[in-house]
Enzyme design. Sequence first.
Site, PDB file in Angstrom:
ATOM      1  CE  LYS A  75      -1.959   2.805   2.957  1.00 38.29           C
ATOM      2  NZ  LYS A  75      -2.069   4.032   2.161  1.00 38.29           N
ATOM      3  CD  GLU A 103      12.726   4.112   8.501  1.00 39.92           C
ATOM      4  OE1 GLU A 103      12.521   5.053   9.293  1.00 39.92           O
ATOM      5  OE2 GLU A 103      12.904   4.256   7.291  1.00 39.92           O
TER       6      GLU A 103
END
Length: 500
Positions: free
Chosen positions: A195, A270
């Site tokens: 996505k 992250e």
Amino acid sequence: MNIRFDAVPPLDPKVAAFVGGKHAMLIGSAWLPAASGQALDVIDPSNGRVIAQVPSGDGADVDLAVKAARTAIDGPWSKMVPAERARLIWKLADLIDANVGMLATLNSYESGKPIGDSRNGEVPFTAETFRYYAGWATKINGETMTVNAPGDWHAYTRREPVGVVGQIIPWNFPLSMLAWKVAPALAAGCTIVLKPAEQTPLGALYFGKLVQDAGFPEGVVNVLTGFGETVGAAMAAHPDIDKVAFTGSTEVGRLIARAATGNLKKVSLELGGKAPTIVLGDADIDMAVAGASSAAFFNAGQSCGAGTRFFVHKKIYDKVMSGIAARAEKLKLGAGLDPATELGPVVSQQQMERITRLISEGRSDGAEIVTGGTRAGDTGYFVKPTVISRTRPDMSVIREEIFGPVACAMPFDDEDLDKLAKDANDTEYGLAASIWTNNLGAAHRLAAKIKSGTVWVNCHNVNDVTMPFGGFKQSGWGRELGEQALQLYTETKTVAIRLP
Ligand code: ADP
């Protein structure tokens, strides 16, 4: 500060045809609209105009994509030997290179970043990342162990793909963030539901076409467009996704970690950063000024590793600050597609408003705005490159991730490395840091004391496919790039055989 609007060359007809075409999502081998029929606008951040509409998916589309990914991993993809996977990934890298013009233009059009950065930096880096992991596909091996239990044994480990992975990526580096996630997952033999961010879906959709052109079996890579709260949240919670990998804000990272607990899918994150940039008294001033400016202003500061908290030795503080301010004032602002642009707009109105709000808070907290400090112009989402001095550790400009072209600085007068490290570590984040000095001993000692996933010395924002990248503390879980990324996409299985 003038912004150039008149120097954007007309789009190449092939790019214009793609941008203006009807967009669909890649699920299995099919290009489909959202099951709900909904669409969302893609905006040119240099002027706020709508440039395309892409499907706005939801849980129903995620279900379909996960089924396609599951069928692929249970079928043709797992039957392929690693060398065949390697060849496909390499071919994909070649196609990325062959389409550098298209990908760079889409990347800069939808994100606003300078076209030179896309064409000479991000797109080649994307291809390089695929090539690097193509090499790894044939080198993912287990070990044999010498067993302590009585009797004769043969024990070994296998590294198996973790399965169907959901990958949710941000808008700041739409293509390299895609590569950091997709390439190691393919090398490891996983299948993917990807996505892209709602602000930057076009490059990822074109990438989906290149995946098909390369000849990957259907369902190995699926590309879903839509909002985080719908598509992203459904992926994080999906019971048949084995792992979710996310890059984005720490706030959303927390939501994803929580949503993943249903089936305890593996999670790698992250997240945000607030990188200290430490300039010691002996640093090469010209190099430090150039490096620190780029640390703060590269990609309009929209980089999780951006240098945001500058600690500069008092004896060179004024020189360094005036050097950075002079560079800021010279930057050419303009649309990403103007080849002369050095600083593009930030990605959205929402980001522009957040950045200017934080700068205003810094001003009212008593910091000094050396240059910049406001929106630039009244068209598009430009923020003047900003240098803020006389900051204090408790100010929101020092505590919060700004994600804009803003450098915040404070002087120090005692080169006590423990104290410097303590100040540098005074943040919930731990993604990156840089140290500017010619003193090798100080550089190594300070690098060891700083709590962050990367420490750059005499450079900043340098990423390489070989170097693991990720965060300590609230900057994330796991490391991308390098061999370590393969850990994120493999499970280790121990096989212990008692010999008859
Ligand atoms: P930013 O706030 O800088 O836009 P985000 O962390 O919100 O960054 O976005 C990064 C990615 O995470 C995007 O693809 C976005 O759609 C997605 N995202 C946002 N909210 C959620 C959520 N609740 N669940 C899953 N993904 C999300």
